[in-house]
Design a protein around this motif. Sequence first.
Motif, PDB file in Angstrom:
ATOM      1  N   THR A 134     -11.273  -5.201   8.185  1.00 21.70           N
ATOM      2  CA  THR A 134      -9.887  -5.284   7.743  1.00 21.70           C
ATOM      3  C   THR A 134      -9.205  -6.527   8.298  1.00 21.70           C
ATOM      4  OG1 THR A 134      -9.676  -2.891   7.497  1.00 21.70           O
ATOM      5  CG2 THR A 134      -7.641  -4.122   7.789  1.00 21.70           C
ATOM      6  N   ARG A 252      -4.567  -3.529   0.036  1.00 23.20           N
ATOM      7  CA  ARG A 252      -3.730  -3.822   1.214  1.00 23.20           C
ATOM      8  C   ARG A 252      -2.644  -4.846   0.899  1.00 23.20           C
ATOM      9  NH1 ARG A 252      -5.466  -0.966   5.461  1.00 23.20           N
ATOM     10  NH2 ARG A 252      -7.703  -0.609   5.755  1.00 23.20           N
ATOM     11  N   ASN A 355      -0.843  -3.820   4.012  1.00 23.36           N
ATOM     12  CA  ASN A 355      -0.770  -2.394   4.306  1.00 23.36           C
ATOM     13  C   ASN A 355      -1.807  -1.998   5.363  1.00 23.36           C
ATOM     14  OD1 ASN A 355      -0.420   0.358   4.306  1.00 23.36           O
ATOM     15  ND2 ASN A 355      -0.537   0.587   2.087  1.00 23.36           N
ATOM     16  N   TRP A 356      -1.430  -2.201   6.629  1.00 23.72           N
ATOM     17  CA  TRP A 356      -2.331  -1.849   7.731  1.00 23.72           C
ATOM     18  C   TRP A 356      -2.518  -0.337   7.849  1.00 23.72           C
ATOM     19  CZ3 TRP A 356      -5.034  -5.536  10.150  1.00 23.72           C
ATOM     20  CH2 TRP A 356      -4.547  -6.837  10.168  1.00 23.72           C
TER      21      TRP A 356
END
Length: 461
Positions: A134, A252, A355-356
Amino acid sequence: MNYNDIKTIDKCTIAARGGMTLLSQEEINRMMEVGQGGVHELFRKCCLAVLNHDASDDDAMAVLNRYPDFNVKLIPRERGIHLQFTNAPAQAFVDGKMISGIRDSIFAVLRDIVFQSAQKEVSSFDLEQPFDITNYVFEILRRAEVHQYGLEPNLVVCWGGHAINRVEYQYTKDVGYQIGLRGGHICTGCGTGAMKGPMKGASVGHAKQRIDNGRYVGLTEPSIIAAEAPNPIVNNLVIMPDIEKRLEAFVRLGHGIIVFPGGVGTAEEILYLIGILSDKRNQGIPFPFIMTGPKESAEYFYQIDEFIRFALGDEVADLYEIIIDDAEQVAVKMMAGLSAVKLHRSRHKISYYFNWALHIDEKLQFPFIPTHENMASLKLYRDRPLGELAASLRAAFSGIVAGNVKEFGRQQVLKHGVYQIHGEKDLMDKLDNLLKAFIEQKRMKLPGSEYVPVFEVVKEA
């Protein structure tokens, strides 16, 4: 085709743009080393795909055969890397000068293929760890200057096929137009069809609203860029290393997703998103998800919906909404969904630009390599946990996409024959029917191509 009729530009040198002008001498030296070595052929192929942007050809090998003498050379300068092209497609030039948007995309290729490969040598990311994957996705997007602090959460991801018909294409433009009128911006897979239409429509909506900073983000990957070369509206191109990181970047980076008609690639994206949104750890995180198309395409979405409900259960249908033949309603619902996203992120102190908080299971993060062994071992049985089955179905569709248009998959099929997909009989019946419908609706290849299946569905008792 007579390749002697193809026009090329004998030689052209272009100066660096964007982030590729702000390089240290150490970074330039590393780029020269990798750019002339192991990644040169990949870099050359991706550059050729960008320069060949107007061609209606989704065959990477055919494009390379058309321009066998094309080459690109890195030239080190104190102000960054310059690029020298020989025998480049003439369609990318006007009066001997490379079109500005194409030039920007070329330097995006340099950044994401050569620079990122050079950075791996000094990178601390462990791509066997989900958290690092990520962070790696975030870093690629940051280097591409996609993240823009302080902007409203209004980036709408649009998925759909490049092999759509004229009616479907016009509908994607209509939806994009309605989104653009309401201040939304567009992110797609950057190619033609359902990837170009929303951007084109939104650009008109933005013009009417005097929005002069429209964002048209295109996310692609090296193995598919020839099939989905960047359309001319894309003003921020990012080439992710593989499909899994590309998909993670979509969910994300984007604040909501609209799905238009497509084929196996679109089905792969739908199952990927369902695998995420159905995860209990993501409950309560608003993420608007709409499937839509003109009335002529209604059957396509009914087939997708029927397959999803049969394979994964009726409850997953609560994750999405299907709207047929109402572009304005799609835009209204999406923008309302984006308002909910903004409220949620503001309350929970979550960044607007990445969008963590969304949890993505490692089964959806680790690359699936479409070998014949891996395709035959997917275990497509409905008694498996929902998330696992969604991930395996996603992988099955991903393998078919690879066999259709990606160089590795096409070579695998040429060498070993068609992929075999195994699973329980009832589920395989539904899958077989869905894939046959895609073929009958000509959703597997660009219009005019005769599709030859690269898969066989094996029904187990």
